[in-house]
Design an enzyme around this catalytic site. Structure first.
Site, PDB file in Angstrom:
ATOM      1  N   ASP A 472      50.194  -3.761  78.293  1.00  0.00           N
ATOM      2  CA  ASP A 472      50.137  -5.180  77.952  1.00  0.00           C
ATOM      3  C   ASP A 472      51.402  -5.904  78.426  1.00  0.00           C
ATOM      4  OD1 ASP A 472      49.169  -7.480  76.783  1.00  0.00           O
ATOM      5  OD2 ASP A 472      48.963  -6.629  74.767  1.00  0.00           O
ATOM      6  N   ASP A 542      41.397 -12.056  75.779  1.00  0.00           N
ATOM      7  CA  ASP A 542      41.422 -11.825  74.335  1.00  0.00           C
ATOM      8  C   ASP A 542      40.230 -12.489  73.662  1.00  0.00           C
ATOM      9  OD1 ASP A 542      43.580 -10.212  74.158  1.00  0.00           O
ATOM     10  OD2 ASP A 542      44.982 -11.726  73.428  1.00  0.00           O
TER      11      ASP A 542
HETATM   12  C1  DGJ Z   1      47.496  -8.926  73.490  1.00  0.00           C
HETATM   13  C2  DGJ Z   1      46.291  -8.186  73.999  1.00  0.00           C
HETATM   14  O1  DGJ Z   1      45.560  -8.969  74.880  1.00  0.00           O
HETATM   15  C3  DGJ Z   1      45.462  -7.737  72.798  1.00  0.00           C
HETATM   16  O2  DGJ Z   1      44.287  -7.112  73.240  1.00  0.00           O
HETATM   17  C4  DGJ Z   1      46.279  -6.825  71.934  1.00  0.00           C
HETATM   18  O3  DGJ Z   1      46.556  -5.648  72.637  1.00  0.00           O
HETATM   19  C5  DGJ Z   1      47.562  -7.516  71.513  1.00  0.00           C
HETATM   20  N1  DGJ Z   1      48.269  -8.072  72.622  1.00  0.00           N
HETATM   21  C6  DGJ Z   1      48.465  -6.559  70.783  1.00  0.00           C
HETATM   22  O4  DGJ Z   1      49.674  -7.106  70.508  1.00  0.00           O
END
Ligand code: DGJ
Length: 741
Positions: A472, A542
């Site tokens: 990430d 997300d």
């Molecule tokens: C952002 C990501 O896009 C999410 O899927 C998740 O992993 C969060 N960060 C975790 O902090």
């Protein structure tokens, strides 16, 4: 011979069965761009194409308007592809062709730039042309590779300072296309967090239009992609030129229409955040731009990107494999979990047929919220007292593989790493650092930072049986300054940072070749071709709402293949939109991606568990076609009122196809409608099956054996009875399976 050099005409013709690119040495010694389009006859002198409007009164008599590497301040007043602050402070150059080489295959790019590649030299040929400015001894090498099996050209530039004084590169565009005429429309992708890569299409007008990122990554807001299409171009017909940049940092893509109605499209490192100091003898290589030309529609353009990127940009053990069905605990638990809670979810997942567990954010340091512990890559024994190894083994014992979330490029101010190395975080001394998600960006331009992260992460990845990593990256860059660069090199900082990210990826993917890497950046904030060179899939957004995902996945598919798009079924009400959609619809959308679940499986009812078992089995049965077949867009969610969307995947032999159809709101008195398919064999007959097999007119009317010709001209029936909707209720979806009989 795919690259033909005609010494009499002083012309190069790069050609495969579908595409030609023609360059020539112009009268004044400059490198002219004569043609880019569908394949032209070889052995022909095309120099007459160099004629056109001239900048005659600007003292460039004879200089045609189509240049391969335009520079500023010598009469071409459009935006340059290469601008250099020369030793005396001027920028005017006369770049003349000095030399060229025709190479079999495709050389790797220098300086750690990711790029497309070949596995055998017969797959491509490369032309390198050296241009020299005699006055300053600056040498620019234009490198063009045409692939044998793809209507695609890869282009990069290397600039070398052969002079005896330093110079500074200010602009270096990986793509610079000069097109005669302005009868084009531009397509670009825009968005925000939870709304990535929405498609925008607009006619070109005089002046300049730019899409760009100065956020330190390719970003949630814009994408390093632009297409030029004819006003009449559709998904299935018409000319399309797509340009995509293999780069994950700041970028600029612009298109300019001048007073002669000629068009210049550029794409490359963003000149506002890039300046590269070239000492005598130094060189710098740009990222690669990939240019696809299609004559049969936007769908063909995307298909060319999908095939090339899936097979010759993505790499490693996972490149050609269908992807495991995944369960991720993020939306199920957020930071609040312990070993038993994770194993409880995994146990249900295993019973339902799910294959891989991803332990998301929160397993390390003292990470109970997002304001601490990034950088401290040691297991939090409060949550996982027996460590990752025991957890991974317990999950393996259930018959699943195991993976973890990491965010290596960041550091929390509240972390042991920051306390030990505050200077490793990017920031300008004397100025407060802007915080975002309470975290700071590490300076990956520093070798010791990359070394440290490679060491810490290697230790974690070898401490347990880990088969998957979600990597990430959750903030933009501000106050860009590196403690290890002198003032005259600070303009290199953002570029060096991304090169450091690539270096870290390179080390970890080489050391752990069995691990499936998925990139992520607050969702799809770094869904770009640079990342795809290391991680064969990316978390698309997300936003896990099925309706929102239609547009996001449609836009992403402009460039990226289904196998690269992480797509999960999540809980309702959806955590981003609050919308309640049927479980079947959520699965029908996510099926066109690297499929998974992201919800608390232990909270599902018995009936929902049965549905999930069915979904998992269905995706397993069809994922070869879904992830490795041709993806074709059928009904555009950005067109009209966007109420309907449809797309399909068809196997290369056209034997098997899967169609997804989605309707947002139910309408009374719908009237007859259908979705016409593409890519089938018109001579074959197909058994059509509808899934889920509900008791409605849509299922009854479509469950037939029908000809490929008819399915492509008449189509699948959506609404049939003028008074009765084929499918009732809002947020509905159906999957159709077609099998040749
Ligand atoms: C952002 C990501 O896009 C999410 O899927 C998740 O992993 C969060 N960060 C975790 O902090």
């Amino acid at each position: 011979m795919p690259i033909e050099w005609d010494p009499a005409a002083r012309q190069w013709h790069l050609r495969n069965e579908r595409m030609s690119v023609i360059l020539a040495v112009l009268e004044n010694g400059e490198l002219g761009q004569l043609y880019l389009g569908s394949a032209l006859t070889p052995g022909v002198d095309y120099r007459h194409l160099a004629r056109g409007p001239f900048h005659g009164w600007e003292n460039r008599v004879g200089a045609p308007i189509r240049l391969e590497l335009p520079t500023p301040d010598t009469g071409d007043y459009r935006q340059p592809a290469l601008a250099v602050d020369l030793p005396d402070g001027s920028q005017a150059m006369r770049l003349r062709v000095r030399d060229h080489r025709i190479l079999r295959g495709k050389p790797a790019l220098a300086g750690g730039m990711p790029a497309t590649y070949v596995e055998d030299d017969v797959e491509a040929d490369t032309l390198e042309v050296d241009l020299v400015d005699e006055r300053t001894s600056l040498v620019a090498t234009v490198r063009l590779t045409l692939f044998r099996d793809h209507p695609a050209l890869a282009r990069s530039i290397t600039v070398r300072n052969d002079g005896d004084a330093p110079v500074t590169l200010r602009t270096l565009m990986s793509a610079s296309l000069d097109m005669p005429g302005a009868d084009w429309e531009r397509i670009t992708l825009h968005g925000s967090w939870v709304r990535e890569r929405h498609v925008t299409r607009a006619p070109l007008t005089p002046g300049r239009y730019a899409t760009e990122s100065l956020r330190g990554s390719s970003s949630l807001v814009a994408s390093p992609f632009m297409a030029l299409v004819r006003p009449s171009t559709t998904e299935a017909a018409g000319e399309a030129i797509g340009v995509s940049l293999v780069w994950s940092g700041d970028f600029l893509a612009d298109v300019e229409v001048d007073q002669y109605a000629t068009t210049r499209l550029r794409m490359g490192l963003h000149p506002d955040s890039f300046a590269w100091h070239l000492a005598p003898g130094d060189s710098f290589t740009s990222p690669e731009a990939v240019v696809v030309h299609a004559t049969d529609g936007l769908g063909a353009m995307s298909e060319a990107f999908h095939r090339l990127y899936r097979s010759r940009l993505a790499r490693g053990e996972w490149r050609d494999r269908v992807r495991p069905i995944l369960i991720n605990n993020w939306e199920a638990t957020y930071f609040d979990f312990d070993e038993d809670r994770i194993v409880d979810i995994a146990r249900v997942a295993a019973e339902l047929g799910i294959e891989l567990f991803c332990l998301d954010d929160g397993w390390f340091g003292r990470r109970d919220s997002d304001d601490r512990s990034l950088g401290d890559w040691v297991v939090d024994r409060r949550k996982l007292p027996n460590g990752l190894e025991t957890l991974a083994r317990r999950i393996r014992d259930l018959g699943m593989t195991f993976g973890i979330w990491i965010e290596p490029e960041m550091v929390s101010a509240d972390s042991d790493l920051f306390r030990a190395h505050p200077d490793w975080a990017i920031g300008v001394p004397g100025l407060p650092r802007t915080e975002s998600r309470q975290q700071l960006v590490l300076d990956l331009g520093r070798t010791e930072v990359v070394d440290h992260l490679a060491g810490a992460l290697s230790a974690i990845l070898s401490s347990a049986p880990i088969d998957y990593v979600k990597w990430d990256m959750n903030r933009t860059m501000t106050e860009s300054w590196s403690g290890v660069l002198p003032a005259e090199r600070q303009g290199e900082m953002r570029t060096r940072n991304i090169l450091g990210v690539y270096e870290l990826y390179r080390r970890l993917t080489e050391r752990f070749p069995h691990i499936l890497f998925e990139s992520c950046a607050s969702g799809g904030g770094r869904f770009d071709a640079g990342m795809l060179a290391f991680a064969p899939q990316a978390w698309t957004s997300d936003d896990t709402d099925a309706v929102e995902r239609l547009r996001i996945q449609w836009g992403t598919s402009m460039v990226f293949p289904v196998s690269s798009m992480g797509a999960h079924v999540a809980a309702v009400p959806n955590h981003q939109t609050g919308r309640i959609t049927p479980l079947a619809t959520r699965a029908a959308v996510a099926a066109f991606g690297a499929f998974g679940y992201e919800l608390d499986l232990t909270a599902l009812s018995t009936e929902e568990r049965a549905q999930v078992t069915d979904q998992v089995a269905w995706v397993k049965a069809h994922r070869e076609t879904l992830q490795r077949g041709r993806f074709l867009r059928l009904i555009d969610p950005f067109a009209g009122n966007g109420n309907d969307t449809a797309w399909m995947c068809v196997s290369d032999d056209a034997h098997h196809a899967v169609v997804g159809w989605y309707r947002v709101l139910s309408r009374p008195v719908p009237g007859p409608s259908a979705v016409r398919l593409r890519g089938l064999d018109p001579a074959r007959r197909y058994q059509v099956r509808v899934w889920p097999e509900t008791d409605d007119t849509l299922v009854r009317r479509n469950s037939l054996v029908r000809g490929g010709d008819e399915l492509m001209t008449v189509g699948l029936f959506l609404d049939d009875e003028p008074r009765e909707a084929g499918v009732r209720g809002d947020f509905q979806a159906r999957l159709f399976e077609l099998e040749a009989v």
